[in-house]
Enzyme design. Structure first.
Site, PDB file in Angstrom:
ATOM      1  N   GLY A   1       0.806  -1.367   0.060  1.00  0.00           N
ATOM      2  CA  GLY A   1       0.181  -0.148   0.063  1.00  0.00           C
ATOM      3  C   GLY A   1       0.872   1.207  -0.142  1.00  0.00           C
ATOM      4  N   CYS A   2       0.511   2.215   0.765  1.00  0.00           N
ATOM      5  CA  CYS A   2       1.170   3.636   0.670  1.00  0.00           C
ATOM      6  C   CYS A   2       2.787   3.348   1.303  1.00  0.00           C
ATOM      7  CB  CYS A   2       0.308   4.431   1.628  1.00  0.00           C
ATOM      8  SG  CYS A   2      -1.365   5.010   0.957  1.00  0.00           S
TER       9      CYS A   2
END
Length: 378
Positions: A138-139
């Site tokens: 993800g981020c």
């Protein structure tokens, strides 16, 4: 030490203003939310002006199958990835065939063969080049990918290593998901790609004093926090999991981990000249400012990327890195990169700028060095 040589970024063609997305969200989510205007304040509070998407706004008004979305992801990721890589390598002045290892980071679609395999063929890279696709961070993936590139060049100092992060967050949108998490995600997420070239200290190319050294990296995952951020897989795609507690977790848990990381180098936060933080949202950036007891100005580049591009998941922090390296002029100082992601996790990288480098972009420094070498030959 391994050194950052060049960064290239790419965004898709369709730009949408934040007020347009707000109007779209009001129409879509209005039937499911009483007092919808109260919830729509997230769009004004997001500190975003505009974002880029792989599809036009009309595409999001229709239902799409998981297969259709994923095919759009594969096509878009290849196109954006190629554009970012070519930009990066052009700045560095080397060809695709000179890359020894490619790390590919993404979380917004799936492909087997992985996207990096498509790009190796498309860019005519070496058939013997090593590659490592990384999915699911993800981020946090942009910082984690840079950390893996750093570690590889520590083990193989003669290597030129390329990191590519591509995210098509918009293509995961599910217009039948009427949850508050999806409403928040609609106010934040966008599409983009970034490529970073990292060279070992014995790498071919004579990349002397072009960008900051990479000094160290560290990961942290807190137990019993798997439900803070991520995807749930549904029949029509990836359903966003997005806890409202993320800013509070930043305030409560990040500082001790950062302090311990810096202490390994006999540093503390007062020795950090710039913070290269993933702009997950305005509240997340404000939480970092509070946790580090620092001024907003030190996160200026993160705010600017958030304003102009939104949250592109793993690629976003690399956009911040590019802006910092080319515009910041942080000579003779340390930089801290950090991003949080599913797990719930924190990824960090410590950078060091040499004291006497000119305040030029990376490509500008290469040109200056080449001109200097020509004069010396004369």
């Amino acid at each position: 030490m391994p050194r950052l040589i060049a960064i290239g970024t790419a965004v898709p063609e369709y730009e949408v203003k934040q007020e347009e997305v707000r109007a779209f969200a009001k129409k879509l989510f209005g039937p499911s939310f009483q007092n919808i205007d109260r919830f729509l304040t997230v769009f004004e509070n997001a500190a975003i002006d505009r974002r880029k998407f792989c599809k036009p706004r009309e595409w999001f008004e229709r239902n799409h199958s998981f297969a259709e979305k994923n095919q759009a992801y594969v096509e878009s990721a290849i196109a954006l990835g190629e554009k970012a890589i070519r930009s990066c390598l052009d700045k560095a002045g080397i060809g695709p065939e000179q890359i020894d290892h490619l790390f590919f980071v993404s979380t917004t679609g799936m492909s087997t063969p992985s996207i990096d395999a498509h790009l190796i063929n498309r860019l005519q890279m070496s058939g013997s080049m090593k590659r490592t696709p990384i999915w699911g961070l993800g981020c946090a993936g942009g910082v984690a990918g840079l950390a893996r590139a750093y570690e590889y060049t520590k083990a193989f100092p003669e290597a030129n290593v390329l990191l590519l992060a591509v995210e098509c967050c918009g293509l995961t949108f599910r217009n039948r998901d009427q949850s508050k998490s999806n409403l928040i995600a609609t106010s934040l997420f966008a599409d983009g790609a970034a490529a970073v070239l990292v060279a070992g200290d014995q790498a071919a190319g004579c990349f002397s004093e072009t960008g900051p050294e990479i000094l160290d990296s560290q990961s942290m995952m807190w137990p019993h926090s798997l439900d803070v951020m991520g995807w749930d897989v549904e029949d029509d795609g990836l359903k966003v999991v997005f806890s409202r507690d993320i800013p509070a977790l930043v305030r409560a848990r990040v500082r001790p981990v950062v302090d311990a990381f810096l202490l390994r180098h006999e540093l503390d936060l007062s020795n950090i000249g710039t913070f290269i933080m993933h702009p997950g949202g305005r509240k997340v950036l404000e939480a970092y400012t509070e946790a580090f007891h620092t001024e907003k100005e030190k996160l200026k580049m993160s705010y600017e990327v958030l304003r102009d591009y939104g949250n592109m998941s793993s690629a976003t922090v690399l956009f911040v890195l590019e802006k910092t390296v080319t515009q910041g002029g942080w000579t003779g100082t340390n930089g801290l990169m950090a991003a949080m992601g599913p797990g719930f996790s924190l990824e960090m990288v410590l950078l060091k700028w040499e004291p006497n480098l000119p305040n030029l972009s990376i490509s500008g420094r290469l040109v200056a060095e080449n001109e200097k070498m020509k004069e010396e030959v004369k």
